[in-house]
Design an enzyme around this catalytic site. Structure first.
Site, PDB file in Angstrom:
ATOM      1  N   GLY A  56       0.833  -1.193   0.000  1.00 37.50           N
ATOM      2  CA  GLY A  56       0.000   0.000   0.000  1.00 37.50           C
ATOM      3  C   GLY A  56       0.868   1.243   0.000  1.00 37.50           C
ATOM      4  O   GLY A  56       1.702   1.405   0.875  1.00 37.50           O
ATOM      5  N   SER A  57       0.725   2.127  -0.982  1.00 35.87           N
ATOM      6  CA  SER A  57       1.725   3.165  -1.139  1.00 35.87           C
ATOM      7  C   SER A  57       1.315   4.177  -2.200  1.00 35.87           C
ATOM      8  O   SER A  57       0.151   4.295  -2.537  1.00 35.87           O
ATOM      9  CB  SER A  57       3.059   2.507  -1.506  1.00 35.87           C
ATOM     10  OG  SER A  57       2.811   1.413  -2.382  1.00 35.87           O
TER      11      SER A  57
END
Length: 233
Positions: free
Chosen positions: A189-190
């Site tokens: 997640g980024s």
């Protein structure tokens, strides 16, 4: 067509970077199933999610010169002017930044936004704020690269998020890369920022969903940069 061939064509490929994580999750699931159906099924669900997280579906990238494509699957969270990370040595003044936020359900294999020579790769350690926050570009762990192209130098920065704990890069300085080719991934997640010349006419808007290697961010060949008003971050 055999049954095996049909199954293979129906399954989405998984990037090799994910094999150890998928194997670990599968082992945990099997162990828990031996003791508890309830917790075992939860573990099975997590193992399936892990496999989906590392999926690496094929993409069809438009190949016309001058196109800049999205480097990540996700949602465009910001379009505005911002000074690139200092370690990239890209510019001391604000450039046009397009930020793409990836949640934990998006494909996390990142693809080069444009064809060019990799002039610089720079890793910067940092903290793990929510990648959707503007200050995450300055404070979070990140890995950036600068691509030399006929239309100028383009920056692309992978930013770790609240859950992400590792950025993986597949490229090195001096190499050439084609638009849409894989250059790295982030776990789990980024966000990915693309830095473009000021005045670039983008073909996307905030809130729009993108597909890595396919969604066109801008077209240098069709329209040269012009003066455009964007907010400054």
């Amino acid at each position: 067509m055999s049954l095996v061939t049909t199954i293979r064509k129906s399954l989405v490929p998984v990037h090799p970077e994910g094999y150890p994580f998928i194997a670990f999750a599968a082992v945990i699931a099997l162990v828990l199933l031996a003791f508890s159906t309830f917790f075992g099924m939860i573990a099975v669900g997590l193992a399936i999610w892990t496999a989906l997280f590392f999926r690496d579906p094929p993409r069809v990238t438009p190949v016309r010169e001058g196109l800049v494509v999205a480097p990540a699957d996700g949602r465009i969270s910001q379009i505005g002017l911002a000074v690139p990370p200092r370690e990239l040595d890209l510019s001391d003044t604000p450039l046009l930044r397009v930020s793409i936020f990836m949640n934990v359900f998006n494909v996390h294999v990142n693809r080069a936004p444009v064809t060019g020579r990799i002039e610089r790769v720079a890793y910067k350690p940092g903290i793990f704020l929510n990648a959707d926050l503007d200050k995450a570009s300055e404070d979070n762990e990140r890995n950036g690269m600068v691509l030399a192209t006929p239309f100028g130098r383009i920056g692309c920065v992978q930013i770790a998020g609240l859950i992400a704990r590792r950025i993986v890069s597949f490229v090195r300085e001096g190499e050439s890369i084609g638009a849409g080719e894989r250059f790295g991934l982030i776990r789990f997640g980024s966000r990915v920022d693309v830095y473009l010349p000021v005045g670039t006419r983008v073909h996307v808007a905030e809130g729009q969903l993108t597909v890595a290697g396919e969604t066109v961010l801008c077209d240098f060949a069709a329209a040269p940069p012009r003066d455009t008003a964007y907010r400054v971050s």
